[in-house]
Design an enzyme around this catalytic site. Sequence first.
Site, mmCIF file in Angstrom:
data_model
loop_
_atom_site.group_PDB
_atom_site.id
_atom_site.type_symbol
_atom_site.label_atom_id
_atom_site.label_comp_id
_atom_site.label_asym_id
_atom_site.label_seq_id
_atom_site.Cartn_x
_atom_site.Cartn_y
_atom_site.Cartn_z
ATOM 1 N N TRP A 99 10.868 -8.667 13.923
ATOM 2 C CA TRP A 99 9.850 -7.751 13.402
ATOM 3 C C TRP A 99 8.532 -8.466 13.163
ATOM 4 O O TRP A 99 7.452 -7.907 13.407
ATOM 5 C CB TRP A 99 10.366 -7.044 12.147
ATOM 6 C CG TRP A 99 11.659 -6.360 12.414
ATOM 7 C CD1 TRP A 99 12.888 -6.665 11.912
ATOM 8 C CD2 TRP A 99 11.878 -5.269 13.322
ATOM 9 N NE1 TRP A 99 13.848 -5.838 12.441
ATOM 10 C CE2 TRP A 99 13.261 -4.970 13.306
ATOM 11 C CE3 TRP A 99 11.032 -4.515 14.140
ATOM 12 C CZ2 TRP A 99 13.811 -3.956 14.080
ATOM 13 C CZ3 TRP A 99 11.585 -3.504 14.911
ATOM 14 C CH2 TRP A 99 12.959 -3.230 14.876
ATOM 15 N N ASP A 167 5.258 -7.108 5.066
ATOM 16 C CA ASP A 167 6.225 -6.092 5.495
ATOM 17 C C ASP A 167 7.456 -6.271 4.618
ATOM 18 O O ASP A 167 8.190 -7.236 4.751
ATOM 19 C CB ASP A 167 6.567 -6.308 6.973
ATOM 20 C CG ASP A 167 7.649 -5.353 7.483
ATOM 21 O OD1 ASP A 167 8.200 -4.575 6.680
ATOM 22 O OD2 ASP A 167 7.958 -5.414 8.687
ATOM 23 N N LYS A 191 15.899 1.648 4.348
ATOM 24 C CA LYS A 191 16.764 0.570 3.861
ATOM 25 C C LYS A 191 17.103 0.780 2.386
ATOM 26 O O LYS A 191 18.259 0.814 2.004
ATOM 27 C CB LYS A 191 16.070 -0.788 4.008
ATOM 28 C CG LYS A 191 15.422 -1.036 5.353
ATOM 29 C CD LYS A 191 16.422 -1.325 6.445
ATOM 30 C CE LYS A 191 15.711 -1.774 7.710
ATOM 31 N NZ LYS A 191 16.615 -2.112 8.796
#
Length: 357
Positions: A99, A167, A191
Amino acid sequence: MKKHNFYAGPSILSEYTIKNTADAVLNFADMGLSLLEISHRSKQFQAVIDEATALVKELLEIPEGYSVLFLGGGASMQFCMVPYNLLQNKAAYLDTGVWAHKAIKEAQLFGEVEVVASSADRNYNYIPRDFKVPTDVDYFHYTTNNTIYGTEIRKDPEVGNVRLVADMSSDIFSRAIDVSKYDVIYAGAQKNLAPAGVTIVIVKDDALGKVTRPIPTMLNYKTHVDKGSMFNTPPVLPIFSALQTLKYYKSLGGIREIEKVDIAKAAKLYEAIDASRIFVATVPDHADRSIMNVCFVMKPEYAELEKEFVDFATAQGMVGIKGHRSVGGFRASLYNALPMESVEALIACMKEFEAKH
């Protein structure tokens, strides 16, 4: 048989969140209408946005001068929105996984990107240290938790006067953070917060309006700040679910209490892995290990048992335990809603399998 949900995302939600969301799908706010069919402009849904915003600020202790946004597009959209809004000349990035790498690739479309350090040389199984963030960059970006590889940065970095962007998709609300150090924090909801479909963005208001490039309306943070996340139709259901989770977190005593439980869950599982004769953690340095995503594999001499263990664990109610294809092995995601009971069930399953072999 009870199911124990270890999926990495979309992942486990609290029963409180699921029940209240299901009820609202049938009858939202006693309107006699489903949450799925009401106007986002209704006063009943505006109350949802307002309360969710207030709870994010309360739980994360966000100071004045920040806006909380609820946006579509997932965290992946933020890979381009961040540089669109903040990158004038050069940005610095830390490469700790897939990511982070994707965020770097997007930022390179907008200006110069300096990768200050990378752990790609060991398949991202550690967090780089002793790197320096240049003082002449527009911002420094890092990914707090790496779901695929099981590494995590649990301390807010010190970067001086450089703007800080993070992030936090897979560990937001699992630890206390000093929001005042950051200019942008973003997190996909799937999540630790809600079903997929909404992304929380926390943006420092005075960080905006500094770049000279024209920014498309929908990709301009200021558009959404000025309209209170209502410039276009927001993802109504995930936002409502997020509100339920935020209420649930507050009822548990807030982030610091949640963090204690999360640390205890991860410590228990890592202890069992480290004591095992057949399993081994993929992240060797304890300081780099994620408390959200515990990754482990079979020791080399037992590698042929990997599929057998996945089948064995699945038969005992362990769901989503297979590791990402980039790492192999197994991954137990211990998000906030996962009870200690599930961790204990997994450990018992591992010990039973080990005893057989």
